[in-house]
Design an enzyme around this catalytic site. Sequence first.
Site, PDB file in Angstrom:
ATOM      1  N   ARG A   8      37.940  21.758  20.273  1.00 53.69           N
ATOM      2  CA  ARG A   8      38.624  22.108  21.530  1.00 53.69           C
ATOM      3  C   ARG A   8      38.130  21.280  22.713  1.00 53.69           C
ATOM      4  O   ARG A   8      38.889  21.016  23.639  1.00 53.69           O
ATOM      5  CB  ARG A   8      38.402  23.592  21.830  1.00 53.69           C
ATOM      6  CG  ARG A   8      38.963  24.547  20.771  1.00 53.69           C
ATOM      7  CD  ARG A   8      40.414  24.848  21.040  1.00 53.69           C
ATOM      8  NE  ARG A   8      40.965  25.792  20.097  1.00 53.69           N
ATOM      9  CZ  ARG A   8      40.898  27.132  20.223  1.00 53.69           C
ATOM     10  NH1 ARG A   8      40.297  27.666  21.266  1.00 53.69           N
ATOM     11  NH2 ARG A   8      41.450  27.915  19.321  1.00 53.69           N
TER      12      ARG A   8
ATOM     13  N   ASP B  28      47.245  36.756  32.352  1.00 52.54           N
ATOM     14  CA  ASP B  28      46.390  36.047  31.399  1.00 52.54           C
ATOM     15  C   ASP B  28      45.310  35.332  32.199  1.00 52.54           C
ATOM     16  O   ASP B  28      45.480  35.063  33.387  1.00 52.54           O
ATOM     17  CB  ASP B  28      47.201  35.026  30.583  1.00 52.54           C
ATOM     18  CG  ASP B  28      46.503  34.632  29.286  1.00 52.54           C
ATOM     19  OD1 ASP B  28      46.912  35.115  28.209  1.00 52.54           O
ATOM     20  OD2 ASP B  28      45.535  33.838  29.333  1.00 52.54           O
TER      21      ASP B  28
HETATM   22  C1  LIG Z   1      45.971  35.419  20.930  1.00 50.94           C
HETATM   23  S1  LIG Z   1      46.626  35.497  22.558  1.00 50.94           S
HETATM   24  C2  LIG Z   1      47.510  37.033  22.491  1.00 50.94           C
HETATM   25  C3  LIG Z   1      48.904  36.929  23.065  1.00 50.94           C
HETATM   26  C4  LIG Z   1      49.755  38.182  22.930  1.00 50.94           C
HETATM   27  N1  LIG Z   1      49.139  39.322  23.582  1.00 50.94           N
HETATM   28  C5  LIG Z   1      50.020  38.491  21.478  1.00 50.94           C
HETATM   29  O1  LIG Z   1      49.491  39.469  20.948  1.00 50.94           O
HETATM   30  O2  LIG Z   1      50.779  37.747  20.851  1.00 50.94           O
HETATM   31  C6  LIG Z   1      45.148  35.903  23.482  1.00 50.94           C
HETATM   32  C7  LIG Z   1      45.273  35.610  24.971  1.00 50.94           C
HETATM   33  O3  LIG Z   1      44.160  36.228  25.633  1.00 50.94           O
HETATM   34  C8  LIG Z   1      43.828  35.427  26.744  1.00 50.94           C
HETATM   35  N2  LIG Z   1      42.456  35.778  27.179  1.00 50.94           N
HETATM   36  C9  LIG Z   1      41.274  35.469  26.605  1.00 50.94           C
HETATM   37  N3  LIG Z   1      40.246  35.946  27.325  1.00 50.94           N
HETATM   38  C10 LIG Z   1      40.796  36.601  28.380  1.00 50.94           C
HETATM   39  C11 LIG Z   1      40.254  37.306  29.482  1.00 50.94           C
HETATM   40  N4  LIG Z   1      38.937  37.440  29.672  1.00 50.94           N
HETATM   41  N5  LIG Z   1      41.115  37.836  30.393  1.00 50.94           N
HETATM   42  C12 LIG Z   1      42.450  37.697  30.238  1.00 50.94           C
HETATM   43  N6  LIG Z   1      43.022  37.045  29.212  1.00 50.94           N
HETATM   44  C13 LIG Z   1      42.209  36.492  28.296  1.00 50.94           C
HETATM   45  C14 LIG Z   1      43.964  34.018  26.241  1.00 50.94           C
HETATM   46  O4  LIG Z   1      44.133  33.097  27.284  1.00 50.94           O
HETATM   47  C15 LIG Z   1      45.186  34.137  25.316  1.00 50.94           C
HETATM   48  O5  LIG Z   1      46.367  33.702  25.952  1.00 50.94           O
END
Ligand SMILES: C[S@@+](CC[C@H](N)C(=O)[O-])C[C@H]1O[C@@H](n2cnc3c(N)ncnc32)[C@H](O)[C@@H]1O
Length: 273
Positions: free
Chosen positions: A34, A143
Amino acid sequence: MTIQETDFAFVRDLVSSRSGIVLEAGKEYLVEARLAPVARDAGLAGIPQLVTQLRSQPSGALTTRVVEAMTTNETSFFRDAHPFESLRTHIIPTLLERNRASRAITIWSAACSTGQEPYTIAMTLKEHFPVLDGWKVRIVCTDLAQHVLDRARQGRYRQLEVNRGLPAAYLTRYFVRQGLDWEVIPALKEWTEFRTLNLIGDWGPMPRFDVVFLRNVLIYFDVETKKKIFARVRQQMSRDGWLFLGSAETTLNIDESFRRVSADRGHAYQNAA
Ligand SMILES: C[S@@+](CC[C@H](N)C(=O)[O-])C[C@H]1O[C@@H](n2cnc3c(N)ncnc32)[C@H](O)[C@@H]1O
């Protein structure tokens, strides 16, 4: 290239303190994969130079880029199906009755990534509840990562992305062609609002939510972080509101103030108090 132990430890601590994401030993390959492009884009020779730069300017834009690069943004339309089935068969019919005085429904897609989840919610409501056109529907989409939020706000998807989970009839009803891509129609976008929100940071003013989608993000956090987030989410939910987690996530043994309730084929969580 193999990342040095001290560089890995630095990145691990930085990412954990800024996002809650835990990078266990064994994730060195992920950090390398990454961060190599981040170093390249910044004109740096490699990860050691990137880490040197991060150490000297921990609050700089490069730190934000590194933290964002370590998020996993995997998502798709109608992911896991059952939460959207529950909305259709149980939750929205209940809210139409419960909120008939305010004629308002407020939903949070926390960690919405590139927007497939909130737009799936919007399509489910539009498709099955025409009465909601006379209601105030708010789908708050948040997000941590700005680059995914920008895409979500734009609502523009590649053919490969719409091929993942979106029924053909929904594609024709809720998207318009934009060159090779597909863009969500304004009638769905007007229910959505997008903002940056770090689940472990300051949330700022937030409304009370009837339904919270907090899916496939807590898997990256440790138990203490999950506990804190559950407690805050609970306060943000309306009485008898519903919380949906990802299929590998649960409140069980982490926050006993939530009880698991069956919601159609799957399950959701409600405040037990
Ligand atoms: C795997 S995706 C999930 C997307 C959607 N909720 C789904 O289930 O398909 C995880 C998301 O969590 C976000 N994320 C990670 N750490 C976070 C944080 N501390 N606060 C807010 N969002 C976060 C990432 O940027 C990413 O877009």
